[in-house]
Motif scaffolding. Structure first.
Motif, PDB file in Angstrom:
ATOM      1  N   CYS A  95       0.837  -1.206   0.000  1.00 52.28           N
ATOM      2  CA  CYS A  95       0.000   0.000   0.000  1.00 52.28           C
ATOM      3  C   CYS A  95       0.869   1.252   0.000  1.00 52.28           C
ATOM      4  N   GLY A  96       1.938   1.230   0.805  1.00 49.91           N
ATOM      5  CA  GLY A  96       2.828   2.380   0.885  1.00 49.91           C
ATOM      6  C   GLY A  96       3.500   2.691  -0.451  1.00 49.91           C
ATOM      7  N   ARG A  97       3.935   1.644  -1.144  1.00 52.54           N
ATOM      8  CA  ARG A  97       4.588   1.849  -2.449  1.00 52.54           C
ATOM      9  C   ARG A  97       3.630   2.511  -3.434  1.00 52.54           C
ATOM     10  N   TYR A  98       2.415   1.974  -3.503  1.00 55.22           N
ATOM     11  CA  TYR A  98       1.448   2.530  -4.440  1.00 55.22           C
ATOM     12  C   TYR A  98       0.991   3.925  -4.017  1.00 55.22           C
ATOM     13  N   ALA A  99       0.825   4.129  -2.708  1.00 50.95           N
ATOM     14  CA  ALA A  99       0.404   5.447  -2.229  1.00 50.95           C
ATOM     15  C   ALA A  99       1.440   6.510  -2.566  1.00 50.95           C
ATOM     16  N   ALA A 100       2.719   6.159  -2.414  1.00 47.86           N
ATOM     17  CA  ALA A 100       3.789   7.101  -2.733  1.00 47.86           C
ATOM     18  C   ALA A 100       3.744   7.506  -4.204  1.00 47.86           C
ATOM     19  N   GLU A 101       3.293   6.599  -5.020  1.00 48.85           N
ATOM     20  CA  GLU A 101       3.255   6.840  -6.463  1.00 48.85           C
ATOM     21  C   GLU A 101       1.952   7.485  -6.917  1.00 48.85           C
ATOM     22  N   ARG A 102       0.825   7.136  -6.253  1.00 48.47           N
ATOM     23  CA  ARG A 102      -0.484   7.470  -6.807  1.00 48.47           C
ATOM     24  C   ARG A 102      -1.276   8.521  -6.035  1.00 48.47           C
ATOM     25  N   MET A 103      -0.918   8.791  -4.793  1.00 51.72           N
ATOM     26  CA  MET A 103      -1.700   9.753  -4.014  1.00 51.72           C
ATOM     27  C   MET A 103      -1.703  11.120  -4.684  1.00 51.72           C
ATOM     28  N   SER A 104      -2.870  11.777  -4.645  1.00 50.79           N
ATOM     29  CA  SER A 104      -2.961  13.140  -5.162  1.00 50.79           C
ATOM     30  C   SER A 104      -2.312  14.108  -4.173  1.00 50.79           C
ATOM     31  N   ILE A 105      -2.121  15.342  -4.584  1.00 48.27           N
ATOM     32  CA  ILE A 105      -1.559  16.352  -3.683  1.00 48.27           C
ATOM     33  C   ILE A 105      -2.473  16.523  -2.461  1.00 48.27           C
ATOM     34  N   GLN A 180       7.330   8.605  15.619  1.00 47.24           N
ATOM     35  CA  GLN A 180       8.590   8.647  14.868  1.00 47.24           C
ATOM     36  C   GLN A 180       8.499   7.791  13.609  1.00 47.24           C
ATOM     37  N   GLU A 181       7.890   6.628  13.746  1.00 46.05           N
ATOM     38  CA  GLU A 181       7.732   5.742  12.585  1.00 46.05           C
ATOM     39  C   GLU A 181       6.795   6.362  11.556  1.00 46.05           C
ATOM     40  N   HIS A 182       5.732   7.007  12.024  1.00 44.98           N
ATOM     41  CA  HIS A 182       4.805   7.681  11.112  1.00 44.98           C
ATOM     42  C   HIS A 182       5.498   8.825  10.359  1.00 44.98           C
ATOM     43  N   GLU A 183       6.403   9.514  11.047  1.00 48.21           N
ATOM     44  CA  GLU A 183       7.140  10.610  10.407  1.00 48.21           C
ATOM     45  C   GLU A 183       7.892  10.105   9.181  1.00 48.21           C
ATOM     46  N   ALA A 184       8.547   8.954   9.328  1.00 44.81           N
ATOM     47  CA  ALA A 184       9.296   8.379   8.205  1.00 44.81           C
ATOM     48  C   ALA A 184       8.358   7.954   7.084  1.00 44.81           C
ATOM     49  N   ASP A 191       7.294  12.600  -0.468  1.00 51.45           N
ATOM     50  CA  ASP A 191       8.410  12.721  -1.412  1.00 51.45           C
ATOM     51  C   ASP A 191       8.293  11.779  -2.600  1.00 51.45           C
ATOM     52  N   ARG A 192       7.213  10.985  -2.655  1.00 56.07           N
ATOM     53  CA  ARG A 192       6.993  10.019  -3.735  1.00 56.07           C
ATOM     54  C   ARG A 192       8.115   8.983  -3.817  1.00 56.07           C
ATOM     55  N   ASP A 193       8.646   8.615  -2.661  1.00 55.08           N
ATOM     56  CA  ASP A 193       9.754   7.669  -2.584  1.00 55.08           C
ATOM     57  C   ASP A 193       9.202   6.277  -2.255  1.00 55.08           C
ATOM     58  N   ARG A 194       8.958   5.486  -3.294  1.00 55.50           N
ATOM     59  CA  ARG A 194       8.340   4.165  -3.129  1.00 55.50           C
ATOM     60  C   ARG A 194       9.167   3.255  -2.213  1.00 55.50           C
ATOM     61  N   GLY A 195      10.459   3.218  -2.440  1.00 60.08           N
ATOM     62  CA  GLY A 195      11.310   2.322  -1.675  1.00 60.08           C
ATOM     63  C   GLY A 195      11.335   2.667  -0.193  1.00 60.08           C
ATOM     64  N   SER A 196      11.431   3.951   0.103  1.00 62.31           N
ATOM     65  CA  SER A 196      11.459   4.372   1.506  1.00 62.31           C
ATOM     66  C   SER A 196      10.115   4.154   2.186  1.00 62.31           C
ATOM     67  N   ALA A 197       9.016   4.320   1.442  1.00 64.65           N
ATOM     68  CA  ALA A 197       7.684   4.072   2.002  1.00 64.65           C
ATOM     69  C   ALA A 197       7.531   2.601   2.361  1.00 64.65           C
ATOM     70  N   ASP A 198       7.978   1.740   1.478  1.00 62.20           N
ATOM     71  CA  ASP A 198       7.960   0.292   1.720  1.00 62.20           C
ATOM     72  C   ASP A 198       8.733  -0.036   2.991  1.00 62.20           C
ATOM     73  N   LEU A 199       9.968   0.457   3.085  1.00 62.10           N
ATOM     74  CA  LEU A 199      10.826   0.153   4.230  1.00 62.10           C
ATOM     75  C   LEU A 199      10.263   0.724   5.526  1.00 62.10           C
TER      76      LEU A 199
END
Length: 217
Positions: A95-105, A180-184, A191-199
Motif C-alpha cells: 500500500c505504501g509503495r502505491y500510495a507514494a506513487e499514486r496519491m494526489s496532492i 517517529q515511525e509515522h514521520e518516516a 516525497d513520492r519515494d516508493r522504496g522508503s515508504a515500503d521500508l
C-alpha cells in the motif's frame, strides 16, 4: 430475550468484544468449541446476534468454522501471531509503495495534516484519541493505493490483527515510537519515494509485532 433487528448489530459487537478479550487473555483457550445456545444464554440474547458475533471473531482470525465440529477457538501461539504480522507488513508495504506513487496532492496533504494532529495528541497524552486517529492514518494509506482489491486485502488484515494491536498504543513510550515511525512513512509518501515508504511501513509493523510478542512472554 429481546434483541430486535435494530439492536442486534450493537449487541453482536459487544458480545464479540467480550469474547475477544477472553480469547486474547487465555480465559477461553484454543480448541474450545463455542456453542451458540450457551453464549446466547450467557448474554441473554437470541442466536442472531451470537451468530454475528462469531462471524466478527472469525474475520479477526480468533475462531475457525470447522465442518462437523462447529466454531472452534483458534490456537494463538507466537508462531501464528508472527505470521499475521508478516502478512500485514507485506500488505502495508505494498500500500505504501502505491500510495507514494499514486496519491494526489490533496491526499498527501491530508496524511501530513493527520500526522501533525497525532503528534499533538501524543504530546498531550491523549492516547485513546491517538489510537482512533491511527486507524484513520493507515486507512488513508490504503485508500492512497487506488486499488480496490489491495484496499480490501489491507482492511481484512487490519481486522485480523486488531485484537493484538488494541492495547499497544496505551502508553507514552510506544506512542512516541509510533509517531517517529509515522514521520518516516509520511516523509516517504510526500516525497513520492516508493522504496522508503515500503521500508518505513515494514519497520512500523516490526515495532508493532515486537510490542505484541513481548507481552506474551
Amino acid at each position: 430475550m429481546n434483541d430486535t433487528a435494530e439492536h442486534a448489530p450493537l449487541r453482536a459487537t459487544s458480545i464479540a468484544a467480550t469474547l475477544e478479550a477472553e480469547i486474547i487473555t487465555g480465559q477461553i483457550t484454543g480448541g474450545t468449541k463455542l456453542e451458540e445456545q450457551s453464549i446466547g444464554d450467557r448474554f441473554g440474547v437470541s442466536r442472531t446476534p451470537v451468530r454475528e458475533a462469531l462471524h466478527l471473531l472469525a474475520a479477526r482470525a480468533l475462531v475457525e468454522r470447522i465442518p462437523y465440529r462447529g466454531v472452534i477457538v483458534a490456537q494463538l501461539d507466537r508462531g501464528r501471531i508472527e505470521q499475521l504480522f508478516e502478512a500485514m507488513a507485506e500488505t502495508e508495504a505494498m500500500c505504501g509503495r502505491y500510495a507514494a506513487e499514486r496519491m494526489s496532492i490533496g491526499e498527501r496533504g491530508a496524511l501530513q495534516s493527520l500526522h501533525e494532529k497525532m503528534r499533538s495528541l501524543a504530546s498531550n497524552g491523549e492516547f485513546a484519541a491517538y489510537k482512533e486517529a491511527n486507524t484513520e492514518f493507515h486507512r488513508l494509506i490504503y485508500a492512497g493505493s487506488h486499488n480496490v482489491d489491495i484496499i480490501a486485502m489491507a482492511e481484512a488484515m487490519w481486522q485480523k490483527l486488531a485484537p493484538f494491536r488494541r492495547s499497544q498504543l496505551g502508553h507514552a513510550e510506544r506512542v512516541s515510537q509510533s509517531c517517529q515511525e509515522h514521520e518516516a512513512i509520511v516523509r516517504a509518501i510526500v516525497d513520492r519515494d516508493r522504496g522508503s515508504a515500503d521500508l518505513a511501513l515494514r519497520r512500523h509493523l516490526l515495532g508493532a509485532a515486537q510490542e505484541c510478542l513481548a507481552k506474551m512472554r
